[in-house]
Scaffold this motif. Structure first.
Motif, PDB file in Angstrom:
ATOM      1  N   ILE A  21      -4.818  -0.173  -1.323  1.00  0.00           N
ATOM      2  CA  ILE A  21      -5.260  -1.151  -0.326  1.00  0.00           C
ATOM      3  C   ILE A  21      -4.150  -2.173  -0.085  1.00  0.00           C
ATOM      4  CG2 ILE A  21      -6.868  -3.049   0.136  1.00  0.00           C
ATOM      5  CD1 ILE A  21      -9.004  -1.415  -1.367  1.00  0.00           C
ATOM      6  N   ALA A  22      -3.526  -2.653  -1.157  1.00  0.00           N
ATOM      7  CA  ALA A  22      -2.438  -3.625  -1.038  1.00  0.00           C
ATOM      8  C   ALA A  22      -1.247  -3.028  -0.285  1.00  0.00           C
ATOM      9  CB  ALA A  22      -2.012  -4.113  -2.422  1.00  0.00           C
ATOM     10  N   GLU A  23      -0.891  -1.782  -0.589  1.00  0.00           N
ATOM     11  CA  GLU A  23       0.220  -1.126   0.108  1.00  0.00           C
ATOM     12  C   GLU A  23      -0.092  -0.941   1.584  1.00  0.00           C
ATOM     13  OE1 GLU A  23       0.830   2.581  -1.907  1.00  0.00           O
ATOM     14  OE2 GLU A  23       1.340   1.607  -3.789  1.00  0.00           O
ATOM     15  N   ASN A  24      -1.325  -0.563   1.892  1.00  0.00           N
ATOM     16  CA  ASN A  24      -1.726  -0.370   3.280  1.00  0.00           C
ATOM     17  C   ASN A  24      -1.648  -1.689   4.046  1.00  0.00           C
ATOM     18  OD1 ASN A  24      -2.770   1.037   5.552  1.00  0.00           O
ATOM     19  ND2 ASN A  24      -4.819   0.343   5.046  1.00  0.00           N
ATOM     20  N   ALA A  25      -2.107  -2.766   3.426  1.00  0.00           N
ATOM     21  CA  ALA A  25      -2.043  -4.082   4.082  1.00  0.00           C
ATOM     22  C   ALA A  25      -0.598  -4.465   4.380  1.00  0.00           C
ATOM     23  CB  ALA A  25      -2.714  -5.136   3.207  1.00  0.00           C
ATOM     24  N   GLN A  26       0.288  -4.216   3.445  1.00  0.00           N
ATOM     25  CA  GLN A  26       1.691  -4.545   3.680  1.00  0.00           C
ATOM     26  C   GLN A  26       2.266  -3.667   4.783  1.00  0.00           C
ATOM     27  OE1 GLN A  26       4.591  -3.859   0.622  1.00  0.00           O
ATOM     28  NE2 GLN A  26       6.127  -5.040   1.705  1.00  0.00           N
ATOM     29  N   ALA A  27       1.934  -2.388   4.777  1.00  0.00           N
ATOM     30  CA  ALA A  27       2.454  -1.480   5.801  1.00  0.00           C
ATOM     31  C   ALA A  27       2.003  -1.908   7.199  1.00  0.00           C
ATOM     32  CB  ALA A  27       2.003  -0.056   5.515  1.00  0.00           C
ATOM     33  N   LEU A  28       0.765  -2.391   7.303  1.00  0.00           N
ATOM     34  CA  LEU A  28       0.235  -2.802   8.609  1.00  0.00           C
ATOM     35  C   LEU A  28       0.723  -4.174   9.040  1.00  0.00           C
ATOM     36  CD1 LEU A  28      -3.434  -1.523   8.289  1.00  0.00           C
ATOM     37  CD2 LEU A  28      -1.597  -0.546   9.679  1.00  0.00           C
ATOM     38  N   LYS A  29       0.875  -5.076   8.087  1.00  0.00           N
ATOM     39  CA  LYS A  29       1.233  -6.469   8.415  1.00  0.00           C
ATOM     40  C   LYS A  29       2.714  -6.762   8.248  1.00  0.00           C
ATOM     41  CE  LYS A  29      -2.989  -7.778   9.174  1.00  0.00           C
ATOM     42  NZ  LYS A  29      -3.467  -8.157  10.465  1.00  0.00           N
ATOM     43  N   ARG A  30       3.441  -5.907   7.552  1.00  0.00           N
ATOM     44  CA  ARG A  30       4.871  -6.066   7.314  1.00  0.00           C
ATOM     45  C   ARG A  30       5.218  -7.392   6.642  1.00  0.00           C
ATOM     46  NH1 ARG A  30       5.887  -1.078   7.601  1.00  0.00           N
ATOM     47  NH2 ARG A  30       6.014  -0.117   9.630  1.00  0.00           N
ATOM     48  N   GLY A  31       4.308  -7.894   5.838  1.00  0.00           N
ATOM     49  CA  GLY A  31       4.554  -9.137   5.124  1.00  0.00           C
ATOM     50  C   GLY A  31       4.901  -8.857   3.682  1.00  0.00           C
ATOM     51  N   ALA A  32       4.807  -9.886   2.895  1.00  0.00           N
ATOM     52  CA  ALA A  32       5.044  -9.728   1.464  1.00  0.00           C
ATOM     53  C   ALA A  32       3.946  -8.838   0.888  1.00  0.00           C
ATOM     54  CB  ALA A  32       5.025 -11.093   0.790  1.00  0.00           C
ATOM     55  N   PRO A  33       4.279  -8.060  -0.109  1.00  0.00           N
ATOM     56  CA  PRO A  33       3.260  -7.178  -0.695  1.00  0.00           C
ATOM     57  C   PRO A  33       2.094  -7.975  -1.250  1.00  0.00           C
ATOM     58  CG  PRO A  33       5.433  -6.747  -1.635  1.00  0.00           C
ATOM     59  CD  PRO A  33       5.561  -7.953  -0.763  1.00  0.00           C
ATOM     60  N   ARG A  34       0.894  -7.522  -0.933  1.00  0.00           N
ATOM     61  CA  ARG A  34      -0.288  -8.124  -1.534  1.00  0.00           C
ATOM     62  C   ARG A  34      -0.409  -7.636  -2.958  1.00  0.00           C
ATOM     63  NH1 ARG A  34      -5.501  -7.161   1.912  1.00  0.00           N
ATOM     64  NH2 ARG A  34      -6.221  -7.121  -0.215  1.00  0.00           N
ATOM     65  N   ARG A  35      -0.937  -8.467  -3.806  1.00  0.00           N
ATOM     66  CA  ARG A  35      -1.185  -8.075  -5.191  1.00  0.00           C
ATOM     67  C   ARG A  35      -2.433  -7.196  -5.218  1.00  0.00           C
ATOM     68  NH1 ARG A  35      -3.224 -12.690  -8.503  1.00  0.00           N
ATOM     69  NH2 ARG A  35      -5.055 -11.779  -7.672  1.00  0.00           N
ATOM     70  N   PRO A  36      -2.408  -6.082  -5.933  1.00  0.00           N
ATOM     71  CA  PRO A  36      -3.622  -5.268  -6.037  1.00  0.00           C
ATOM     72  C   PRO A  36      -4.781  -6.098  -6.566  1.00  0.00           C
ATOM     73  CG  PRO A  36      -1.753  -4.066  -6.899  1.00  0.00           C
ATOM     74  CD  PRO A  36      -1.283  -5.482  -6.632  1.00  0.00           C
ATOM     75  N   ASP A  37      -5.930  -5.959  -5.937  1.00  0.00           N
ATOM     76  CA  ASP A  37      -7.100  -6.763  -6.248  1.00  0.00           C
ATOM     77  C   ASP A  37      -8.255  -5.833  -6.612  1.00  0.00           C
ATOM     78  OD1 ASP A  37      -9.385  -8.385  -6.196  1.00  0.00           O
ATOM     79  OD2 ASP A  37      -8.649  -9.594  -4.526  1.00  0.00           O
ATOM     80  N   ASP A  38      -8.458  -5.629  -7.909  1.00  0.00           N
ATOM     81  CA  ASP A  38      -9.521  -4.730  -8.364  1.00  0.00           C
ATOM     82  C   ASP A  38     -10.895  -5.197  -7.898  1.00  0.00           C
ATOM     83  OD1 ASP A  38      -7.615  -3.201  -9.604  1.00  0.00           O
ATOM     84  OD2 ASP A  38      -8.219  -3.688 -11.655  1.00  0.00           O
ATOM     85  N   TYR A  39     -11.125  -6.502  -7.911  1.00  0.00           N
ATOM     86  CA  TYR A  39     -12.437  -7.026  -7.504  1.00  0.00           C
ATOM     87  C   TYR A  39     -12.725  -6.655  -6.047  1.00  0.00           C
ATOM     88  CZ  TYR A  39     -16.170 -10.233  -6.240  1.00  0.00           C
ATOM     89  OH  TYR A  39     -17.344 -10.750  -5.760  1.00  0.00           O
ATOM     90  N   TYR A  40     -11.737  -6.823  -5.186  1.00  0.00           N
ATOM     91  CA  TYR A  40     -11.909  -6.479  -3.774  1.00  0.00           C
ATOM     92  C   TYR A  40     -12.180  -4.979  -3.621  1.00  0.00           C
ATOM     93  CZ  TYR A  40     -11.003  -6.071   1.213  1.00  0.00           C
ATOM     94  OH  TYR A  40     -11.116  -5.808   2.547  1.00  0.00           O
ATOM     95  N   HIS A  88      -0.198   7.252   0.516  1.00  0.00           N
ATOM     96  CA  HIS A  88       0.982   6.648  -0.105  1.00  0.00           C
ATOM     97  C   HIS A  88       2.238   7.291   0.494  1.00  0.00           C
ATOM     98  CE1 HIS A  88       4.065   5.839  -3.112  1.00  0.00           C
ATOM     99  NE2 HIS A  88       3.313   4.821  -3.506  1.00  0.00           N
ATOM    100  N   PRO A  89       3.284   6.487   0.783  1.00  0.00           N
ATOM    101  CA  PRO A  89       4.494   7.022   1.423  1.00  0.00           C
ATOM    102  C   PRO A  89       5.123   8.223   0.707  1.00  0.00           C
ATOM    103  CG  PRO A  89       4.571   4.634   1.421  1.00  0.00           C
ATOM    104  CD  PRO A  89       3.356   5.030   0.616  1.00  0.00           C
ATOM    105  N   ASP A  90       5.023   8.291  -0.615  1.00  0.00           N
ATOM    106  CA  ASP A  90       5.598   9.434  -1.346  1.00  0.00           C
ATOM    107  C   ASP A  90       4.887  10.746  -1.035  1.00  0.00           C
ATOM    108  OD1 ASP A  90       7.354   7.658  -2.528  1.00  0.00           O
ATOM    109  OD2 ASP A  90       6.327   7.644  -4.472  1.00  0.00           O
ATOM    110  N   PHE A  91       3.699  10.659  -0.435  1.00  0.00           N
ATOM    111  CA  PHE A  91       2.900  11.854  -0.184  1.00  0.00           C
ATOM    112  C   PHE A  91       2.633  12.081   1.303  1.00  0.00           C
ATOM    113  CE2 PHE A  91       2.058  10.368  -4.442  1.00  0.00           C
ATOM    114  CZ  PHE A  91       2.197  11.530  -5.185  1.00  0.00           C
ATOM    115  N   GLN A  92       3.249  11.271   2.157  1.00  0.00           N
ATOM    116  CA  GLN A  92       3.068  11.446   3.596  1.00  0.00           C
ATOM    117  C   GLN A  92       3.803  12.690   4.072  1.00  0.00           C
ATOM    118  OE1 GLN A  92       4.179   7.704   5.425  1.00  0.00           O
ATOM    119  NE2 GLN A  92       2.428   6.640   4.525  1.00  0.00           N
TER     120      GLN A  92
END
Length: 153
Positions: A21-40, A88-92
């Protein structure tokens, strides 16, 4: 290449979903990587309206898709709506996104859906290229009303 299994992500696998989820958010927003959030991730997996499938190789989660089962008011049937899909980019470019969409189509056949639709950010060229291979353009346009804008009026 390992075999890829597509299945529902269980609630006890939220810790595997959170980094994607964090990687996807960064890929879409092109910002700083979000920290993985287990609760979310736990909240998404526990949501009563959203459903989440994952692409697994061995025990590793390498992609996910979030979808909804919705009523279609004109026909009285139901439809599936793909909210988001990420690999994940390694598997695209290995057909994993296509396999997740095909899994949702099969699920839709078993549920009696009229169709599967999804909204795609137009600027995401790789995603649009895949979607144009799998689907036809819809006649609808998508509009967004930011809720915070209305709330302040």
């Amino acid at each position: 290449m390992s075999k890829t299994d597509i299945r529902a992500i269980r609630s006890d696998e939220a810790h595997k979903l959170a980094p994607l989820i964090a990687e996807n958010a960064q890929a879409l927003k092109r910002g700083a990587p979000r920290r993985p959030d287990d609760y979310y991730a736990e909240r998404i997996l526990a949501d009563k309206t959203a459903e989440v499938i994952g692409a697994f190789q061995e025990d590793q989660l390498i992609g996910f898709a979030v979808f909804f089962d919705l009523p279609e008011l004109i026909t009285g049937l139901r439809i599936g709506q793909l909210e988001d899909i990420y690999v994940h980019p390694d598997f695209q470019k290995q057909g994993i996104g296509r396999k997740m969409v095909e899994t949702l189509v099969a699920e839709g056949q078993s549920r009696g859906w009229l169709h599967l639709r999804w909204l795609v950010p137009g600027k995401n060229v790789p995603a649009v290229t895949l979607y144009e291979k799998l689907a036809e353009p819809d006649h609808r346009k998508s509009y967004v009303i930011p809720i915070d804008r209305i709330a302040g009026d």
